[in-house]
Design a protein around this motif. Structure first.
Motif, PDB file in Angstrom:
ATOM      1  N   GLN A  96     -21.643 -15.926  38.016  1.00 34.34           N
ATOM      2  CA  GLN A  96     -20.725 -14.836  37.729  1.00 34.34           C
ATOM      3  C   GLN A  96     -21.449 -13.677  37.057  1.00 34.34           C
ATOM      4  OE1 GLN A  96     -17.892 -14.964  39.533  1.00 34.34           O
ATOM      5  NE2 GLN A  96     -16.597 -14.610  37.764  1.00 34.34           N
ATOM      6  N   HIS A  97     -22.484 -14.018  36.303  1.00 34.74           N
ATOM      7  CA  HIS A  97     -23.218 -13.014  35.546  1.00 34.74           C
ATOM      8  C   HIS A  97     -24.717 -13.253  35.631  1.00 34.74           C
ATOM      9  CE1 HIS A  97     -19.897 -10.953  33.480  1.00 34.74           C
ATOM     10  NE2 HIS A  97     -19.316 -12.124  33.429  1.00 34.74           N
ATOM     11  N   SER A  98     -25.443 -12.178  35.420  1.00 34.30           N
ATOM     12  CA  SER A  98     -26.890 -12.257  35.290  1.00 34.30           C
ATOM     13  C   SER A  98     -27.219 -12.528  33.824  1.00 34.30           C
ATOM     14  CB  SER A  98     -27.524 -10.933  35.735  1.00 34.30           C
ATOM     15  OG  SER A  98     -28.864 -10.829  35.293  1.00 34.30           O
ATOM     16  N   VAL A  99     -28.407 -13.032  33.568  1.00 35.40           N
ATOM     17  CA  VAL A  99     -28.831 -13.226  32.179  1.00 35.40           C
ATOM     18  C   VAL A  99     -28.874 -11.887  31.452  1.00 35.40           C
ATOM     19  CG1 VAL A  99     -30.138 -15.351  32.607  1.00 35.40           C
ATOM     20  CG2 VAL A  99     -31.266 -13.124  32.878  1.00 35.40           C
ATOM     21  N   ILE A 100     -28.991 -10.801  32.199  1.00 34.20           N
ATOM     22  CA  ILE A 100     -28.974  -9.465  31.602  1.00 34.20           C
ATOM     23  C   ILE A 100     -27.608  -9.198  30.986  1.00 34.20           C
ATOM     24  CG2 ILE A 100     -29.206  -6.993  32.053  1.00 34.20           C
ATOM     25  CD1 ILE A 100     -31.023  -7.687  34.404  1.00 34.20           C
ATOM     26  N   ASP A 101     -26.557  -9.606  31.678  1.00 34.81           N
ATOM     27  CA  ASP A 101     -25.197  -9.425  31.163  1.00 34.81           C
ATOM     28  C   ASP A 101     -24.985 -10.236  29.893  1.00 34.81           C
ATOM     29  OD1 ASP A 101     -24.877  -8.081  33.603  1.00 34.81           O
ATOM     30  OD2 ASP A 101     -24.100  -9.872  34.590  1.00 34.81           O
ATOM     31  N   VAL A 102     -25.545 -11.431  29.879  1.00 33.46           N
ATOM     32  CA  VAL A 102     -25.424 -12.308  28.715  1.00 33.46           C
ATOM     33  C   VAL A 102     -26.164 -11.708  27.528  1.00 33.46           C
ATOM     34  CG1 VAL A 102     -25.964 -14.585  27.785  1.00 33.46           C
ATOM     35  CG2 VAL A 102     -25.160 -14.371  30.144  1.00 33.46           C
ATOM     36  N   ALA A 103     -27.380 -11.226  27.777  1.00 36.12           N
ATOM     37  CA  ALA A 103     -28.171 -10.615  26.708  1.00 36.12           C
ATOM     38  C   ALA A 103     -27.482  -9.373  26.165  1.00 36.12           C
ATOM     39  CB  ALA A 103     -29.564 -10.265  27.231  1.00 36.12           C
ATOM     40  N   GLY A 104     -26.920  -8.568  27.062  1.00 37.85           N
ATOM     41  CA  GLY A 104     -26.216  -7.368  26.641  1.00 37.85           C
ATOM     42  C   GLY A 104     -25.028  -7.697  25.756  1.00 37.85           C
ATOM     43  N   ALA A 105     -24.288  -8.746  26.116  1.00 39.97           N
ATOM     44  CA  ALA A 105     -23.142  -9.168  25.316  1.00 39.97           C
ATOM     45  C   ALA A 105     -23.593  -9.668  23.952  1.00 39.97           C
ATOM     46  CB  ALA A 105     -22.376 -10.261  26.051  1.00 39.97           C
ATOM     47  N   GLY A 106     -24.713 -10.400  23.919  1.00 38.43           N
ATOM     48  CA  GLY A 106     -25.235 -10.909  22.663  1.00 38.43           C
ATOM     49  C   GLY A 106     -25.650  -9.790  21.722  1.00 38.43           C
ATOM     50  N   ILE A 107     -26.313  -8.778  22.270  1.00 28.94           N
ATOM     51  CA  ILE A 107     -26.737  -7.634  21.455  1.00 28.94           C
ATOM     52  C   ILE A 107     -25.526  -6.889  20.907  1.00 28.94           C
ATOM     53  CG2 ILE A 107     -27.872  -5.379  21.540  1.00 28.94           C
ATOM     54  CD1 ILE A 107     -29.804  -6.589  23.612  1.00 28.94           C
ATOM     55  N   MET A 108     -24.532  -6.672  21.768  1.00 28.31           N
ATOM     56  CA  MET A 108     -23.316  -5.977  21.334  1.00 28.31           C
ATOM     57  C   MET A 108     -22.594  -6.779  20.261  1.00 28.31           C
ATOM     58  SD  MET A 108     -20.314  -4.245  23.663  1.00 28.31           S
ATOM     59  CE  MET A 108     -19.640  -5.794  24.317  1.00 28.31           C
ATOM     60  N   ALA A 109     -22.586  -8.104  20.396  1.00 24.96           N
ATOM     61  CA  ALA A 109     -21.933  -8.955  19.406  1.00 24.96           C
ATOM     62  C   ALA A 109     -22.640  -8.863  18.049  1.00 24.96           C
ATOM     63  CB  ALA A 109     -21.909 -10.405  19.886  1.00 24.96           C
ATOM     64  N   CYS A 110     -23.952  -8.817  18.070  1.00 23.87           N
ATOM     65  CA  CYS A 110     -24.717  -8.690  16.821  1.00 23.87           C
ATOM     66  C   CYS A 110     -24.406  -7.378  16.117  1.00 23.87           C
ATOM     67  CB  CYS A 110     -26.215  -8.778  17.104  1.00 23.87           C
ATOM     68  SG  CYS A 110     -26.801 -10.415  17.562  1.00 23.87           S
ATOM     69  N   MET A 111     -24.328  -6.315  16.890  1.00 28.35           N
ATOM     70  CA  MET A 111     -24.024  -5.000  16.324  1.00 28.35           C
ATOM     71  C   MET A 111     -22.613  -4.972  15.753  1.00 28.35           C
ATOM     72  SD  MET A 111     -25.759  -2.649  19.325  1.00 28.35           S
ATOM     73  CE  MET A 111     -25.232  -1.113  18.566  1.00 28.35           C
ATOM     74  N   MET A 112     -21.665  -5.519  16.486  1.00 25.73           N
ATOM     75  CA  MET A 112     -20.280  -5.488  16.030  1.00 25.73           C
ATOM     76  C   MET A 112     -20.068  -6.407  14.838  1.00 25.73           C
ATOM     77  SD  MET A 112     -17.711  -3.690  16.670  1.00 25.73           S
ATOM     78  CE  MET A 112     -18.342  -3.034  18.226  1.00 25.73           C
ATOM     79  N   TYR A 113     -20.840  -7.484  14.765  1.00 30.36           N
ATOM     80  CA  TYR A 113     -20.738  -8.391  13.616  1.00 30.36           C
ATOM     81  C   TYR A 113     -21.026  -7.653  12.321  1.00 30.36           C
ATOM     82  CZ  TYR A 113     -22.083 -11.879  10.181  1.00 30.36           C
ATOM     83  OH  TYR A 113     -22.190 -12.599   9.021  1.00 30.36           O
ATOM     84  N   HIS A 114     -22.070  -6.841  12.311  1.00 27.69           N
ATOM     85  CA  HIS A 114     -22.443  -6.110  11.105  1.00 27.69           C
ATOM     86  C   HIS A 114     -21.378  -5.091  10.727  1.00 27.69           C
ATOM     87  CE1 HIS A 114     -26.424  -7.767  10.432  1.00 27.69           C
ATOM     88  NE2 HIS A 114     -26.662  -7.679  11.721  1.00 27.69           N
ATOM     89  N   LEU A 115     -20.690  -4.558  11.713  1.00 29.78           N
ATOM     90  CA  LEU A 115     -19.656  -3.565  11.439  1.00 29.78           C
ATOM     91  C   LEU A 115     -18.374  -4.216  10.929  1.00 29.78           C
ATOM     92  CD1 LEU A 115     -18.650  -0.640  11.578  1.00 29.78           C
ATOM     93  CD2 LEU A 115     -18.017  -1.042  13.960  1.00 29.78           C
ATOM     94  N   VAL A 116     -17.976  -5.312  11.536  1.00 27.30           N
ATOM     95  CA  VAL A 116     -16.688  -5.936  11.215  1.00 27.30           C
ATOM     96  C   VAL A 116     -16.782  -6.953  10.084  1.00 27.30           C
ATOM     97  CG1 VAL A 116     -14.790  -7.343  12.129  1.00 27.30           C
ATOM     98  CG2 VAL A 116     -15.860  -5.592  13.566  1.00 27.30           C
TER      99      VAL A 116
END
Length: 221
Positions: free
Chosen positions: A183-203
Motif C-alpha cells: 500500500q505504501h513505499s518505505v518513503i511514505d513510512v519514513a515521511g510519516a515518522g518524521i512528521m510524527a516526531c515534529m508534531m510530538y514536540h509541538l503537541v
C-alpha cells in the motif's frame, strides 16, 4: 430528552470530531482527481519486501485501534483527548496539503488472486476501494504512532505496561502492514515518522501538563 442534553453538554468536547467533515471530502476529492501524472514513491528497499496478504489483519485493525483510543479518551480524559486530536488532525491536514500540491502514488501493487484465501480476497477488496495515490506521508503510519504516543503519555496508563506494550506491538504491526501489503513505499513510512516526531514536540514535549486543551485549540482553530 434531558438526559440527552446532559450527555452532549458533558461531552461537548466531541465537537472536534467534526474535523471529519473537512478531512473526508478533501481526501475523496484527491482520490477522484489524482489519477495520472503523479510522482511515483518507490525506493530500492520496496523491491526487497515481499507481499504478504496476512498483514491485512493489522491493516484493518488500524481503524479500531485509532478510533477506539480516541473515543476512550473522549469519555475518560479530556486532556489526552485534546492532545490526541491536535496530533492526529494536524498531521492529517498536512498530509492533505502535501498530496494537493505534490501529487504522489505508488506502483507496488501485485496482481491479487482473491480465490487464494480470505485474506487475499480482503486485499483485493481493499485495492478496489482505495487507490494507489495520495500515499505520502502514510496516514496509517502517522496515526498509529500518534495513538501509541497518546497511550504512553496518558496518566491513565502510567502503570499499565501491558497496555503500552500491546499498543507498541499493534503500532509496529500496522506500520509493517503498509509495506507488506504494498500500500505504501518505505518513503511514505519514513515521511510519516518524521512528521510524527515534529508534531510530538509541538503537541507533547513543549506543552506542560494541563495545557493540552490550549494546544489543541490553537492548532485546530
Amino acid at each position: 430528552m434531558e438526559r440527552i442534553r446532559a450527555f452532549f453538554y458533558k461531552y461537548r468536547h466531541m465537537w472536534l470530531l467534526s474535523y471529519g467533515f473537512i478531512y473526508l471530502p478533501w481526501f475523496c476529492y484527491l482520490e477522484r482527481t489524482v489519477t495520472h501524472d503523479y510522482h511515483i514513491m518507490h525506493a530500492p528497499l520496496d523491491d526487497l519486501i515481499p507481499f504478504n496478504e496476512y498483514f491485512i489483519i493489522p491493516y484493518i485493525a488500524w481503524f479500531v485501534f485509532v478510533a477506539g483510543t480516541l473515543l476512550f479518551f473522549m469519555f475518560r480524559s479530556r486532556e489526552d483527548y485534546y492532545r490526541m486530536c491536535a496530533f492526529l488532525f494536524s498531521g492529517m491536514t498536512i498530509s492533505l496539503i502535501i498530496c494537493t500540491f505534490f501529487k504522489n502514488g505508488t506502483d507496488l501493487r501485485p496482481v491479487i488472486d482473491p480465490e487464494k484465501n480470505i485474506f487475499s480476497a480482503a486485499v483485493a477488496a481493499l485495492y478496489q476501494t482505495d487507490t494507489c495515490t495520495n500515499v505520502f506521508p502514510s496516514i496509517h503510519v502517522y496515526n498509529s504512532i500518534g495513538t501509541l504516543i497518546a497511550v504512553c503519555k496518558s496518566s491513565l496508563f502510567k502503570n499499565r505496561k501491558l497496555i503500552k506494550t500491546g499498543a507498541g506491538i499493534m503500532t509496529a504491526a500496522i506500520c509493517l502492514s503498509t509495506v507488506f501489503l504494498k500500500q505504501h513505499s518505505v518513503i511514505d513510512v519514513a515521511g510519516a515518522g518524521i512528521m510524527a516526531c515534529m508534531m510530538y514536540h509541538l503537541v507533547y514535549a513543549y506543552s506542560p501538563a494541563g495545557q493540552g486543551k490550549k494546544v489543541a485549540e490553537k492548532i485546530l482553530e
